[in-house]
Design a protein around this motif. Sequence first.
Motif, PDB file in Angstrom:
ATOM      1  N   VAL A 116      63.278  93.833 106.374  1.00 32.86           N
ATOM      2  CA  VAL A 116      63.051  93.999 104.938  1.00 32.86           C
ATOM      3  C   VAL A 116      63.068  92.599 104.323  1.00 32.86           C
ATOM      4  O   VAL A 116      64.106  92.077 103.924  1.00 32.86           O
ATOM      5  N   HIS A 117      61.885  91.982 104.274  1.00 30.80           N
ATOM      6  CA  HIS A 117      61.800  90.575 103.883  1.00 30.80           C
ATOM      7  C   HIS A 117      62.270  90.333 102.458  1.00 30.80           C
ATOM      8  O   HIS A 117      62.838  89.282 102.157  1.00 30.80           O
ATOM      9  N   GLU A 118      62.048  91.308 101.571  1.00 28.82           N
ATOM     10  CA  GLU A 118      62.461  91.123 100.179  1.00 28.82           C
ATOM     11  C   GLU A 118      63.977  90.953 100.075  1.00 28.82           C
ATOM     12  O   GLU A 118      64.467  90.089  99.346  1.00 28.82           O
ATOM     13  N   LEU A 174      77.195  86.507  99.806  1.00 26.38           N
ATOM     14  CA  LEU A 174      78.208  87.182 100.603  1.00 26.38           C
ATOM     15  C   LEU A 174      77.934  88.667 100.788  1.00 26.38           C
ATOM     16  O   LEU A 174      77.588  89.375  99.841  1.00 26.38           O
ATOM     17  N   ASN A 175      78.099  89.118 102.031  1.00 33.42           N
ATOM     18  CA  ASN A 175      78.210  90.535 102.373  1.00 33.42           C
ATOM     19  C   ASN A 175      77.111  91.402 101.776  1.00 33.42           C
ATOM     20  O   ASN A 175      77.362  92.291 100.972  1.00 33.42           O
ATOM     21  N   LYS A 176      75.885  91.134 102.183  1.00 33.55           N
ATOM     22  CA  LYS A 176      74.761  91.969 101.786  1.00 33.55           C
ATOM     23  C   LYS A 176      74.358  92.857 102.951  1.00 33.55           C
ATOM     24  O   LYS A 176      74.355  92.433 104.101  1.00 33.55           O
ATOM     25  N   SER A 177      73.995  94.084 102.634  1.00 28.58           N
ATOM     26  CA  SER A 177      73.578  95.022 103.668  1.00 28.58           C
ATOM     27  C   SER A 177      72.121  94.742 104.049  1.00 28.58           C
ATOM     28  O   SER A 177      71.239  94.742 103.190  1.00 28.58           O
ATOM     29  N   VAL A 178      71.887  94.475 105.332  1.00 37.52           N
ATOM     30  CA  VAL A 178      70.558  94.109 105.823  1.00 37.52           C
ATOM     31  C   VAL A 178      70.261  94.913 107.083  1.00 37.52           C
ATOM     32  O   VAL A 178      71.131  95.103 107.931  1.00 37.52           O
TER      33      VAL A 178
END
Length: 345
Positions: free
Chosen positions: A61-63, A79-83
């Motif tokens: 999910v490039h965006e 910090l702490n992003k869901s990817v």
Amino acid sequence: MNENIQQQILDAKQCMGCMHEGLIVTSADGTIVETSPAAERILEAPSLSLKGRQIREFCQVHETYNELIRQTENGARSLNKSVIVLANDSKRKIVNMSVQRVGDGADTRYVHVFQDCADLRTMEERLVQSERLATIGRFASQIAHEIRNPLSSISLNVELLEDEVKESNEEARGLIRSVLKELDRLNDIVSEYLQFSRFPKPHLKRGHADSVVREFVENFKPPANVKFELELMPSSPEVWLDPGLLRQVIENLARNGVEAIEGEGTLRIETDVVERFFIVRVKDTGHGIAPEIQAKLFEPFFTTKAHGTGLGLATSQQIIFEHNGHLVVESQAGKGSTFSILLPL
């Protein structure tokens, strides 16, 4: 790469990472130049097959990934992003990722630290959070009980005063009605504190989470300015759940989503399976949440609402923890938010 940049990367590793966290260092254009054993384990690929490739090959999910990079300008940390990442070239995994930029110009490096959500919350972390909420709950209960009795007395006396005021004195009666309205709001807050202090333990059983979603939707009536969309998997797997508590979480997330929409917008609930998790996503097209606020969203008593108690998301997160799952948020200011409930299969 000069010694100063190498030291900055080392400092970032020590600050952001630990042994069970994957670590990838990329150049300014996203080329992978360094990996850790934990990163190889999470991505299910050896170091030789990772180096030289583009990090965006794994962050599909490039965006979302590009937003992470934008937030690291001027040496800040995201910090702490869901990817969602691609492991073994075919398997999708959800990780929580932090990124820090070090160096400038040709020496720019991005240090990525990430955890597999399946390993994200250790038992120790959950116990600490549970104890913290239990302590807050005890204080909330004591304070709520102390407030409720005098509040009831005040409400009764104001109602008696209203009966004494002549109907011709409309101004005075209007002021009294305003006081009673605020007293009702205080009573609602006290009731929410008491509910928080009596947080029930879930009784988990095997079932279908999409059945809980359908039951909620049957009684859900969004305001006229909000378009509601529902997209469920054709066939969903069973998970361990407490239907009543899970519905409470979905209802809270949906209510928050509606309140975040100013003017016309859309609220959407969808389900999906990613690796070892069944996921319920609640998406809104509201005003979004600033990065500096997202880190505080699940703290008890933190709220961005004028009349909020700050207990809804804290309670929702604890309920999902009790399901051995995760509650994560993705949001961009002005573009809405997505709250995802991850339940292990």
